[in-house]
Write a protein that holds these residues in place. Structure first.
Motif, PDB file in Angstrom:
ATOM      1  N   PRO A 290      -6.794  10.082  25.483  1.00 25.29           N
ATOM      2  CA  PRO A 290      -5.876  11.109  25.994  1.00 25.29           C
ATOM      3  C   PRO A 290      -6.595  12.454  26.087  1.00 25.29           C
ATOM      4  CG  PRO A 290      -5.369  10.588  23.708  1.00 25.29           C
ATOM      5  CD  PRO A 290      -6.399   9.598  24.146  1.00 25.29           C
ATOM      6  N   ALA A 291      -6.505  13.087  27.232  1.00 22.67           N
ATOM      7  CA  ALA A 291      -7.200  14.355  27.442  1.00 22.67           C
ATOM      8  C   ALA A 291      -6.309  15.519  27.012  1.00 22.67           C
ATOM      9  CB  ALA A 291      -7.577  14.505  28.916  1.00 22.67           C
ATOM     10  N   PRO A 292      -6.860  16.476  26.301  1.00 23.25           N
ATOM     11  CA  PRO A 292      -6.069  17.649  25.934  1.00 23.25           C
ATOM     12  C   PRO A 292      -5.899  18.579  27.136  1.00 23.25           C
ATOM     13  CG  PRO A 292      -8.327  17.915  25.182  1.00 23.25           C
ATOM     14  CD  PRO A 292      -8.228  16.530  25.774  1.00 23.25           C
ATOM     15  N   ALA A 293      -5.007  19.533  26.997  1.00 20.01           N
ATOM     16  CA  ALA A 293      -4.843  20.549  28.035  1.00 20.01           C
ATOM     17  C   ALA A 293      -6.116  21.379  28.145  1.00 20.01           C
ATOM     18  CB  ALA A 293      -3.643  21.421  27.705  1.00 20.01           C
ATOM     19  N   ARG A 294      -6.307  21.990  29.319  1.00 24.76           N
ATOM     20  CA  ARG A 294      -7.506  22.797  29.565  1.00 24.76           C
ATOM     21  C   ARG A 294      -7.130  24.254  29.801  1.00 24.76           C
ATOM     22  NH1 ARG A 294     -12.137  19.933  30.770  1.00 24.76           N
ATOM     23  NH2 ARG A 294     -12.918  21.718  31.960  1.00 24.76           N
ATOM     24  N   SER A 295      -6.181  24.744  29.021  1.00 22.44           N
ATOM     25  CA  SER A 295      -5.635  26.079  29.254  1.00 22.44           C
ATOM     26  C   SER A 295      -6.410  27.194  28.574  1.00 22.44           C
ATOM     27  CB  SER A 295      -4.176  26.120  28.795  1.00 22.44           C
ATOM     28  OG  SER A 295      -4.080  25.746  27.420  1.00 22.44           O
TER      29      SER A 295
END
Length: 625
Positions: A290-295
């Motif tokens: 699962p990829a985390p957010a890139r914020s």
């Protein structure tokens, strides 16, 4: 125990504290198969004295048989065993050919050398301990074999335990090549520690989780970095583990930056490192992560690190570097001859030399009667003077209590067990208990006391239990006295030396990040970051140990804990700066202001603590873009 620790002084609370954890069954099995069987073979073959020496070598090696990889065990067990053989050789010939005064002077000089070398690190400290203990045994234990044979059988006993460590699989290690089960568990522990830190981001547990991540990385480096015949990983399984360790470094960097920012991360960000940990331990593929957010910059760095790790796990990697630098002969000599080595060496020499002198005086005055084994007193002084085993007061209390308990237990066993079969079985039992007893110094002392008294009785000397108590109390008095004598130079030299080294490593890391090579030399940056965090961990452990000393000794380390805390925040901030610069090449005002404030705070703290500040360590901070 936490309520008790708050209600009693630190030096007493430390004596009552014990380590916790699962029973190391593999080490228990090795301990049962080491000293006892060696002694049994020697008794059956009519060479009991040989078995006693071999069992002593196995026993001392068993004290150093800690969890870790097989490769690391070669150094951790082998180097002290070789030093012990050298000490046994020197002590045997010196005890046979020189008088009491010359013997005392010779062993005192040996104590000075061993103590100074012990400041280098845990393996060197173990080598120094075995050198002196074996020298005292060689000089004081009457054995028919010449010195070179004693040394050979001593190494043989320790070598037998090392063979067991290398040959026997760890229980439960069913995945992949069992030769690397310790390495796999260490690397998997790094990914678990990354996940635990991500889970704690924004909460009160984050600082402690970051410290646990440092410990996991240190353990993995040590597990993978033991001695090898070739300068590189020689098998596919080993190369894969090295690459998986290297893939964890950018993850650790991103997690530290997120912890610095203090904003909680999405729960799915924790799942990736957890799955990577399982994949390491089971030698399987990770599957989709699962990829985390890139914020935010740190979240983007975490996402990139997860992608890189997934690719490394699925396709393999060729990054076998451990991102650590070998210590040069110059740096080792600087440690030995520096303030820490001088203070350590002087105190070991005084305690060991005084123990030998008192034991020789009592021996020649016939205070012992027909008992010629005077080595227990100086050997006990060696263990008591070693700060590796806890604060001075804690060591004295635990050693005295453990010796009394061990002597009483042995007296009961000796009255009930048949000889020599029962005593041989008792040696095997004690060998199995040592890996568990090392969690508390008093328990370890009790087990070792029973084991050694059993060996002495098998060797032909009855009734040594009660004299051991008197010798132990004398050694306690000697070490307490010497431990409070003013030292040549500054007290607390070991703490200050480690803290100064940590400050230097932090400044080198900061200079690299704020320089031009941030993005071009990430491998070099990771090496410097690892060195900074490892040096900080060593300094923090030394400071915590000093804080648990009696007030007369603890006051010499006052103010150092504040400096260590500032250094930890500085290295964390430097890591956050590195991630920020990787993302867009520019620092925010928050980064620059934090670095400037921490450098000022560090300068003030080091001045209050009396630490030397070298020129060139105050760094310019680039302006925010």
């Amino acid at each position: 125990m936490s309520r008790l620790s708050a209600a009693v002084p630190p030096w007493l609370a430390h004596a009552l504290r014990a380590q916790r954890g699962p029973v190391p069954w593999s080490a228990v099995v090795r301990g049962a198969l080491a000293a006892g069987p060696l002694l049994l073979v020697a008794v059956l073959s009519g060479r009991t004295s040989v078995g006693v020496v071999a069992a002593l070598g196995a026993m001392l090696a068993g004290i150093n048989d800690r969890p870790g990889s097989r490769r690391a065990a070669v150094r951790r067990l082998g180097v002290p065993a070789l030093a012990g053989a050298g000490g046994l050789l020197v002590g045997s010939y010196a005890g046979q050919h020189v008088g009491a005064v010359t013997l005392t002077l010779l062993l005192t000089v040996l104590g000075l050398l061993a103590g100074a070398v012990s400041a280098v690190g845990p393996v060197a400290s173990g080598a120094g301990t075995q050198l002196l203990v074996a020298a005292a045994i060689g000089a004081g234990m009457p054995l028919p074999e010449p010195g070179w044979q004693r040394a050979l059988f001593f190494v043989g006993g320790a070598g037998w335990l090392l063979v067991l460590r290398l040959a026997l699989p760890t229980p439960g290690a069913i995945a992949g090549d069992y030769r690397f089960d310790g390495e796999r568990d260490a690397v998997g522990g790094v990914y678990d520690a990354v996940a635990a830190l991500l889970e704690a981001v924004g909460g009160p547990d984050a600082p402690g989780r970051r410290v646990a991540l440092t410990a996991a990385l240190d353990h993995a480096q040590d597990a993978l970095g033991g001695p090898r015949l070739r300068p590189y990983a020689s098998s596919a399984a080993e190369r894969r583990l090295h690459a998986q360790y290297a893939a964890a470094l950018p993850l650790a960097e991103a997690a530290t930056a997120l912890a610095w920012a203090g904003e909680a991360v999405p729960a799915r960000a924790v799942e990736g490192p957890r799955r990577l940990a399982v994949a390491v331990r089971t030698s399987t593929h990770t599957g989709p992560l699962p990829a985390p957010a890139r914020s935010a910059p740190a979240l983007r760095a975490l996402d990139d690190a997860l992608l890189h790790a997934a690719d490394t796990f699925d396709r393999g990697g060729d990054d076998s570097a451990l991102h650590t630098r070998r210590r040069t002969a110059t740096s080792l000599a600087r440690t030995v001859l520096g303030s820490a080595g001088r203070e350590y060496g002087l105190r070991v020499a005084l305690c060991f030399g005084a123990g030998v002198a008192v034991a020789q005086a009592l021996h020649h005055a016939r205070w012992y009667g027909s008992h010629a084994h005077w080595y227990w007193l100086p050997a006990t002084a060696v263990f008591l003077v070693k700060p590796d085993l806890g604060p001075l007061a804690s060591r004295v209390i635990c050693r005295a209590a453990g010796t009394v308990l061990g002597a009483v237990l042995f007296a009961g066993f000796a009255a009930l067990l048949p000889r020599p079969a029962g005593l041989v079985a008792l040696v095997a039992l004690c060998g199995a208990l040592i890996p568990v007893a090392t969690r508390h110094f008093a328990a370890q002392t009790a087990v070792v006391t029973v084991l050694v008294l059993s060996l002495v009785m098998v060797g032909g000397e009855p009734g040594a239990s009660w004299s051991r108590i008197g010798e132990t109390l004398l050694a306690c008095a000697i070490v307490l006295l010497v431990g409070h004598l003013p030292a040549l130079g500054q007290r607390g030299g070991g703490v200050r030396a480690r803290l100064t080294h940590a400050a230097e490593a932090a400044h080198v890391y900061l200079a690299h990040v704020l320089g031009d090579g941030t993005t071009d030399d990430r491998a070099g940056r990771w090496t410097l970051r690892r060195e900074a965090y490892r040096a900080l961990a060593e300094a923090r452990a030394s400071i915590d140990l000093a804080a648990a000393e009696l007030p007369a000794l603890a006051r010499h380390a006052e103010g150092t804990d504040e400096v260590a805390a500032t250094l930890e925040r500085l290295v964390d901030t430097t890591t956050a700066c590195a991630v920020q610069l990787d993302d867009n090449g520019r620092l925010t005002p928050e980064h620059t202001e934090r670095i400037t404030a921490l450098l000022d705070e560090l300068a003030e703290g080091r001045e209050r603590a009396g630490l030397v500040v070298k020129e060139g360590q105050t760094l310019p901070v680039p302006l925010a873009g």
